[in-house]
Structure formats: structure tokens, C-alpha cells
Design a protein around this motif. Structure first.
Motif, PDB file in Angstrom:
ATOM      1  N   ALA A 330       0.822  -1.199   0.000  1.00  0.00           N
ATOM      2  CA  ALA A 330       0.000   0.000   0.000  1.00  0.00           C
ATOM      3  C   ALA A 330       0.857   1.250   0.000  1.00  0.00           C
ATOM      4  O   ALA A 330       2.075   1.203   0.218  1.00  0.00           O
ATOM      5  CB  ALA A 330      -0.917  -0.001   1.223  1.00  0.00           C
ATOM      6  N   THR A 331       0.203   2.364  -0.246  1.00  0.00           N
ATOM      7  CA  THR A 331       0.810   3.682  -0.058  1.00  0.00           C
ATOM      8  C   THR A 331       0.229   4.272   1.213  1.00  0.00           C
ATOM      9  O   THR A 331      -0.980   4.159   1.456  1.00  0.00           O
ATOM     10  CB  THR A 331       0.503   4.605  -1.243  1.00  0.00           C
ATOM     11  OG1 THR A 331       1.018   4.008  -2.442  1.00  0.00           O
ATOM     12  CG2 THR A 331       1.121   5.970  -1.055  1.00  0.00           C
ATOM     13  N   VAL A 332       1.078   4.891   2.028  1.00  0.00           N
ATOM     14  CA  VAL A 332       0.600   5.451   3.285  1.00  0.00           C
ATOM     15  C   VAL A 332       1.008   6.913   3.409  1.00  0.00           C
ATOM     16  O   VAL A 332       2.027   7.349   2.862  1.00  0.00           O
ATOM     17  CB  VAL A 332       1.133   4.671   4.517  1.00  0.00           C
ATOM     18  CG1 VAL A 332       0.697   3.225   4.461  1.00  0.00           C
ATOM     19  CG2 VAL A 332       2.648   4.784   4.617  1.00  0.00           C
ATOM     20  N   HIS A 334       2.116   9.127   6.423  1.00  0.00           N
ATOM     21  CA  HIS A 334       2.517   8.973   7.817  1.00  0.00           C
ATOM     22  C   HIS A 334       2.104  10.224   8.593  1.00  0.00           C
ATOM     23  O   HIS A 334       2.487  11.340   8.239  1.00  0.00           O
ATOM     24  CB  HIS A 334       4.028   8.749   7.930  1.00  0.00           C
ATOM     25  CG  HIS A 334       4.463   8.386   9.314  1.00  0.00           C
ATOM     26  ND1 HIS A 334       3.992   7.269   9.954  1.00  0.00           N
ATOM     27  CD2 HIS A 334       5.289   9.004  10.195  1.00  0.00           C
ATOM     28  CE1 HIS A 334       4.524   7.200  11.166  1.00  0.00           C
ATOM     29  NE2 HIS A 334       5.304   8.248  11.338  1.00  0.00           N
ATOM     30  N   LEU A 348      -3.246  -3.126  12.514  1.00  0.00           N
ATOM     31  CA  LEU A 348      -3.847  -2.680  11.264  1.00  0.00           C
ATOM     32  C   LEU A 348      -5.367  -2.746  11.418  1.00  0.00           C
ATOM     33  O   LEU A 348      -5.914  -3.821  11.663  1.00  0.00           O
ATOM     34  CB  LEU A 348      -3.375  -3.530  10.082  1.00  0.00           C
ATOM     35  CG  LEU A 348      -3.753  -3.031   8.690  1.00  0.00           C
ATOM     36  CD1 LEU A 348      -2.731  -3.505   7.651  1.00  0.00           C
ATOM     37  CD2 LEU A 348      -5.150  -3.485   8.262  1.00  0.00           C
ATOM     38  N   ARG A 387       5.609   4.043   0.070  1.00  0.00           N
ATOM     39  CA  ARG A 387       5.089   2.690  -0.131  1.00  0.00           C
ATOM     40  C   ARG A 387       5.540   1.811   1.025  1.00  0.00           C
ATOM     41  O   ARG A 387       6.677   1.929   1.512  1.00  0.00           O
ATOM     42  CB  ARG A 387       5.623   2.113  -1.447  1.00  0.00           C
ATOM     43  CG  ARG A 387       5.135   2.834  -2.685  1.00  0.00           C
ATOM     44  CD  ARG A 387       3.689   2.563  -2.994  1.00  0.00           C
ATOM     45  NE  ARG A 387       3.458   1.164  -3.392  1.00  0.00           N
ATOM     46  CZ  ARG A 387       2.246   0.636  -3.569  1.00  0.00           C
ATOM     47  NH1 ARG A 387       1.170   1.359  -3.368  1.00  0.00           N
ATOM     48  NH2 ARG A 387       2.120  -0.617  -3.930  1.00  0.00           N
ATOM     49  N   SER A 409      -9.059   1.082   2.211  1.00  0.00           N
ATOM     50  CA  SER A 409      -8.284   1.930   3.118  1.00  0.00           C
ATOM     51  C   SER A 409      -8.123   1.250   4.468  1.00  0.00           C
ATOM     52  O   SER A 409      -8.910   0.377   4.844  1.00  0.00           O
ATOM     53  CB  SER A 409      -8.963   3.286   3.299  1.00  0.00           C
ATOM     54  OG  SER A 409     -10.272   3.121   3.822  1.00  0.00           O
ATOM     55  N   ALA A 422      -0.368   5.891  10.584  1.00  0.00           N
ATOM     56  CA  ALA A 422      -0.424   6.160   9.150  1.00  0.00           C
ATOM     57  C   ALA A 422      -1.789   5.797   8.605  1.00  0.00           C
ATOM     58  O   ALA A 422      -2.471   4.903   9.122  1.00  0.00           O
ATOM     59  CB  ALA A 422       0.662   5.373   8.409  1.00  0.00           C
ATOM     60  N   GLY A 424      -3.507   4.311   5.259  1.00  0.00           N
ATOM     61  CA  GLY A 424      -3.038   3.507   4.139  1.00  0.00           C
ATOM     62  C   GLY A 424      -4.079   3.309   3.058  1.00  0.00           C
ATOM     63  O   GLY A 424      -5.284   3.248   3.327  1.00  0.00           O
ATOM     64  N   SER A 429      -0.536   3.080  -6.109  1.00  0.00           N
ATOM     65  CA  SER A 429      -0.650   4.474  -5.679  1.00  0.00           C
ATOM     66  C   SER A 429      -0.949   5.353  -6.875  1.00  0.00           C
ATOM     67  O   SER A 429      -1.051   4.888  -8.013  1.00  0.00           O
ATOM     68  CB  SER A 429       0.645   4.925  -5.016  1.00  0.00           C
ATOM     69  OG  SER A 429       1.685   4.972  -5.984  1.00  0.00           O
TER      70      SER A 429
END
Length: 446
Positions: A330-332, A334, A348, A387, A409, A422, A424, A429
Motif C-alpha cells: 500500500a501507499t501510506v 505517515h 492494522l 510505499r 483503506s 499512518a 493507508g 498508488s
């Protein structure tokens, strides 16, 4: 019982609601724009305006500071900045609005993520004197990452640059080019002066060279009717109802909010992550049985078979079930003060399910200036976008965020104190979108 046709008509009438967020660098005038929007659209009560006028006089200001309509915290009023997300609800004859006014300071970027996560449109403000700055690019990146379908570039403080068209045109060209690289499907640029009211609600006589809509006109007319009923149907179970009373000795219902799609009585469904199948035997809505229900209704599903279903499970159509996995890529964004590091143990949270997990890798961090990827940074610090690969203790049924903002998400949480680390977005992405700008925009229309 309400007919299906009547229910669908009611659903369509609800699309007159638009959720939007404001973003931009500090002192770009976001709160002033929101205040002007509320004031000039006659959405401010008399006592609210009187309180703002009194507070403005107490600060030595001759005219009301409309930013005070949204900056409600004492620290916000004292410092003249926005610290937390301020939600405002207002309406015009053409549409209802839920507005999230988000902070501009870099350290409060996390609040912008919160405000834009459910938005259908984001207004990004730019000071006409400063143009596109790093925080502008960060907010554009977050809007693209969160797949916000519509972005408005409001070039504010045009009164301080003599309403010059070349200044506006240069900023609009630079921002649009940057947003297009990110894969943003639509950018509408509007020159405004929030302080003077130019092009906010009423057209500006000082910028006759501009022939586009005002901010309010665009908000009232932008398409916002995303047919969530046609998306992949997903029902996260929030609570198991088992009264075991004389009146309901065998009742077993699964309560929650439909995250996407439509469920019907008689439909074959699968419960994830177990993979057990059954049939929808009934749907209770507000205490009454119905034949069909859709997002975002909160309902109770009854299944034909007595199978093991608990909080955190997801009910999906058997022919449209996502794959379960313990390896999440995933892309997060932060958002915590403490860094996120490789090997860190986290929780998570996905829909109603929370599982233990470990950060296995951080392959890259986004560089905002040129949208390049910095490989293997080892950690992400506050406001970084990167990532990650996360290994979970239990399998999860995640969709790609591009397919579903609700079930694609998740949050990463510090197990020690419950702090959100974060936000995610599972799957590819915005960078993947940026590599193929010729692709159509349908995937963004949730």
C-alpha cells in the motif's frame, strides 16, 4: 413496505449532497474563504455574525474577520491559524454541503488527510503572491492519493497583485501540470479574493477577463452523483445480534453499515476471511424487513445457515469476493510524530477488523518536488508519503483503494498507546496512474 422504485428514487435524491474540503499553505486564506462562502450565501445566523463582529472589534479590526466563523478553538483565534479540522454544514437552493476546513501548517497535514478522505472535491488555495509552494504540492499529492475526483485551484488574494491575469495564468498552468502528473482527473482554476468577495459567491467586476464560474457556482454544479450501488458489494459486520428471548428464540442477525454496493434477499453470499457461504434470508432496516438495501444504509443481515460470523468479518456476494491476503502492499501518509520503521510491530485496522501486523519493508518515499521515488528510505517521518509492505497475523479481505475508498483503506496504529501512525491505501498508488495519463477517469468515479 416501500417499493424498490421508491427506495431508488430516495437514493437518487440524496446525491444533492456534496462533501468537500479546503486545503493550502498557512495564511493562504482558507478560513476567510469559508467564512466568505458562508456569509455571502446567507448561511450564517445573526447571533453567529454578531459574535464574530464583537470578537473582531476586540482585536482592533474595523471589519468582521470572517475566518472566525470556522476557527473555533481559542488557540486558533489567538494565533490566527487553523489547527484542527472544522466541519461546517450549509445549503443553498441547489445543493447541500458538508465542508471540512483543514489546517495549512505542515505539522497539521495529518488533519488534511482526515478532511479529504471522504471528500468528493478539494479546494486547494494558493496565495497569488507566492504561487505554488511545497505545501501546495503536498496537498495536491494527498488529494490525488485519496482519489478525490474533483480539485479546484483557488488563486486567492488577487487584490494584492492588482487582479493581474498573467499572475493567475502562470500559477494555474504550473499547478495543473503538476496535478496532471499525479493523475488528478480534473482541475478547475478560479481567481478569487476571499477578503473582498471576488468570485467567491458573486462574479468579480475587477476580473472581467475571467469567464468561468464562481467558487459557489462550481460547487453547486460539479457532478457529485457517484453510483455507489453499482460498486462491489461489501458489508463489514459490526455487531452480532442474538437476543435469545421468548419472542425471538432463534434470531441471529449481523448488524453494520453497508460499505458499498447493494444486497438483496435470496442472494448467495460469502463470509470472509473464513470463506463460508450462505444465502441472505432477510434484511432488517430500522426495525422493518426490506427486500433490498444499499450503501450507506445501516442494516441487519439474516443468513439462511447458522455459520460462524463475528465482528470484523465481511459479507460479500459469492460471485464478487475479493482475495484474502496477509501481505498488504500500500501507499501510506505517515501522520504520527514518531517515525514508522521497518520491523515495527503495529495494529492494522480495516473496516471493523483490527489485527496485529509488522512492517516488513518500506520500498520508497515520494519526493514532492519532482515526484520521484526515493528507494529504501528505511523509515517514514511525519507527513511523508511512501510505499509499505505489511504482514498481518490474520488474513484480510482488502479491495484495491482505486476500486473502493471504504474497503481499500486502513489505519496503522501504535499497539502501545493507540496512536494513529499512518493512513493507508491498498494497491497501486497515484504514481501508477501518473505513468499512464492517457487512461480514462472512470476508475476515480466511485
Amino acid at each position: 413496505m416501500t417499493s424498490t422504485t421508491e427506495q431508488l428514487a430516495a437514493q437518487l435524491s440524496a446525491t444533492t449532497l456534496l462533501r468537500f474540503a479546503t486545503a493550502g499553505s498557512v495564511d493562504d486564506g482558507k478560513s476567510t474563504l469559508v467564512g466568505r462562502l458562508l456569509h455571502d450565501s446567507k448561511s450564517v445566523l445573526a447571533d453567529q455574525l454578531e459574535a464574530v463582529e464583537a470578537a473582531s472589534r476586540g482585536r482592533g479590526q474595523e471589519t468582521p474577520d470572517l475566518a472566525l466563523l470556522t476557527d473555533g478553538l481559542r488557540a486558533e483565534r489567538e494565533q490566527g491559524i487553523t489547527i484542527d479540522v472544522a466541519y461546517r454544514y450549509f445549503a443553498t437552493p441547489r445543493r447541500r454541503f458538508i465542508l471540512a476546513d483543514t489546517p495549512g501548517h505542515v505539522q497539521y497535514t495529518r488533519n488534511m488527510v482526515t478532511g479529504a478522505s471522504t471528500a468528493e472535491l478539494t479546494v486547494v488555495l494558493v496565495d497569488a503572491r507566492n504561487g505554488v509552494v511545497e505545501q501546495t504540492r503536498r496537498h495536491a499529492a494527498i488529494a490525488a492519493l485519496l482519489r478525490v475526483p474533483h480539485v479546484v485551484l483557488a488563486v486567492n488574494k488577487m487584490d494584492l497583485v492588482d487582479y493581474a491575469e498573467p499572475v493567475f495564468a502562470a500559477i494555474a498552468e504550473e499547478f495543473t501540470a503538476y496535478a496532471t502528473e499525479l493523475g488528478v482527473p480534473e482541475v478547475t482554476a478560479i481567481p478569487i479574493s476571499a477578503l473582498a468577495g471576488d468570485n467567491v459567491v458573486e462574479p468579480s467586476a475587477r476580473m472581467d477577463w475571467y469567464g468561468g464560474p464562481t467558487v459557489l457556482e462550481h460547487l453547486e454544479t460539479v457532478p457529485a452523483s457517484h453510483d455507489l450501488t453499482g460498486c462491489h458489494a461489501r458489508f463489514p459486520v459490526q455487531y452480532v445480534i442474538r437476543p435469545q428471548t421468548a419472542e425471538h428464540p432463534d434470531y441471529r442477525g449481523y448488524a453494520g453499515q453497508i460499505a458499498a454496493g447493494t444486497f438483496r434477499v435470496g442472494e448467495q453470499v460469502t463470509v470472509l476471511p473464513s470463506g463460508r457461504t450462505s444465502t441472505v434470508a432477510g434484511i432488517d432496516l430500522l426495525g422493518e424487513p426490506v427486500d433490498v438495501a444499499w450503501t450507506p444504509q445501516s442494516v441487519t443481515l439474516l443468513l439462511a445457515d447458522d455459520i460462524d460470523v463475528s465482528r470484523g468479518d465481511i459479507v460479500v456476494p459469492s460471485g464478487d469476493a475479493p482475495a484474502t491476503t496477509q501481505d498488504v502492499e500500500a501507499t501510506v501518509c505517515h501522520v504520527a510524530d514518531e517515525p514508522l520503521t521497518v520491523g515495527q510491530r503495529v495494529l492494522l485496522k480495516h473496516t471493523t477488523r483490527t489485527v496485529k501486523a509488522i512492517v516488513k519493508a518500506i520500498p520508497s518515499r515520494l519526493t514532492l518536488d519532482d515526484l520521484s521515488q526515493h528507494p529504501e528510505p528505511g523509515r517514514l517521518v511525519a507527513n511523508d508519503i511512501g510505499r509499505v509492505t505489511v504482514r498481518t497475523a490474520e488474513p484480510l479481505a482488502l479491495d484495491s483503494y482505486a476500486d473502493s475508498r471504504r474497503t481499500g483503506s486502513f489505519l496503522l496504529i501504535d499497539p502501545a498507546d493507540g496512536t494513529t501512525l499512518a493512513a493507508g491505501m491498498a494497491g497501486d498508488s497515484f504514481a501508477a496512474v501518473a505513468e499512464a495519463p492517457a487512461a480514462d477517469d472512470e476508475g476515480w468515479d466511485f
